[in-house]
Design a protein around this motif. Sequence first.
Motif, PDB file in Angstrom:
ATOM      1  N   ALA A  19      95.201  34.120 202.325  1.00  0.00           N
ATOM      2  CA  ALA A  19      96.446  34.751 201.888  1.00  0.00           C
ATOM      3  C   ALA A  19      96.191  36.195 201.464  1.00  0.00           C
ATOM      4  CB  ALA A  19      97.064  33.961 200.739  1.00  0.00           C
ATOM      5  N   ASN A  56     101.831  36.556 202.341  1.00  0.00           N
ATOM      6  CA  ASN A  56     102.774  36.297 201.251  1.00  0.00           C
ATOM      7  C   ASN A  56     103.660  37.506 200.982  1.00  0.00           C
ATOM      8  OD1 ASN A  56     101.492  33.863 201.067  1.00  0.00           O
ATOM      9  ND2 ASN A  56     100.708  34.143 198.987  1.00  0.00           N
ATOM     10  N   TYR A 114      99.512  27.088 203.622  1.00  0.00           N
ATOM     11  CA  TYR A 114      98.101  27.338 203.920  1.00  0.00           C
ATOM     12  C   TYR A 114      97.319  26.027 203.767  1.00  0.00           C
ATOM     13  CZ  TYR A 114      99.259  32.303 203.039  1.00  0.00           C
ATOM     14  OH  TYR A 114      99.808  33.560 203.055  1.00  0.00           O
TER      15      TYR A 114
END
Length: 425
Positions: free
Chosen positions: A187, A193, A205
Amino acid sequence: MTAFSRIDMGEVTRLTRAGQLTEAMALLQGRPAPGRPRSATGPGAATGPGAARTGGGAARPWPALDMVAPSIPGGAWTAPGSAPGATGDAPSAGTAPSGRQGLSETIRSLRERFPKMGAMPGLAEGFGAGRSAPVPVPEGARFEERSYAGAAGSRTYKVYVPSGYAGQALPLVVMLHGCTQSPDDFAAGTQMNALAEEQTFLVAYPAQPASANMQRCWNWFNAGDQQREGGEPALLAGIARQVVAEFSADPARVYAAGLSAGGAAAAILAATHPDVFAAIGVHSGLACGAARDMPSAFAAMSGGGSAPARGAHAAVPTIVFHGDADRTVNPVNADHVVAQATPATALGEAVSSGAALGGRAYTRTVRSDAQGRPVVEQWVLHGAGHAWSGGSASGSYTDPSGPDASREMVRFFLAHAREAAPTQH
């Protein structure tokens, strides 16, 4: 004396850079390298689980991982010569990085080539692991852990819910990390995000545990993990369905993207679950069926594998990114992914080139149907290695100098939705 102090890291690194990974692995495990006399200082360690085997005869040389370790904590893993202050190519075969950086780089090389090798007690722990820096979460947003369990097993995953979520049917992007990475690391590196916050969609995820693969790789090379029923495709599709159900997401706008082993897993999902995923993104990955076991995985990664049969699976819209200097997964694999994703019907083709703000040049090829909708999109990243293009240095395996793969994938994804039909279970 520690295990580290007894190892000649200069020789290990030299062997790694020369592509002699079997010999390098032997030295790291305390065994004499093939063709070298056993040291008189003590017995070598027994061969660990997953130690490399390439069949009878001489070991086949494999190219070393083409990524340079960051010089500072939190820095990016970059291609040779692209790091800040770099003045040329990577060090020659006789030039060895010292200390933890040299060991980290070498172990990463070996782990990428031998995805299921056993851990080396007292040596490999803590090296090359995915980063765990906190991922920023804006006010009103959530980044939470969940778990999924089904007939094929169970997996944990994290889900990002943007602050703009108010119960509406949002798109969902399933992000599949690469070897040694984690959901937080992926991420942070992809910045997906931030895009979800900007454009209001959900992101999931899935996490591959060490119990499933010692280096947390998705097992794309196992025949049992390339089928719809059972194995990892069933787990990943189950996670997608669970997120859709929990958040009332739009089942017609579910997508999957991944890096390296995660990219290969995304390609498999396109083949096994075209009724779940409306489009996929494959970054530095391989086509479904590129390998059926470990030896064929090595062959495919190095470019020696055979191209999967075209038209063997239902074509799902696909966007592909791959560096043409990737020495971990040969760039020919991107062509195989594209061929597998191309439908039998004639497509128009448009080729363009450019350079990202960070300086990375690229060539982009878009193949569109009769209505002008892009069906297959391929980005060739010139001079790039094995890293997420346009990613952030806060995550591992990123190339900040390249075009923004995350943003381009989201653009491509949102142009596609599955035709309304009951989801198969």
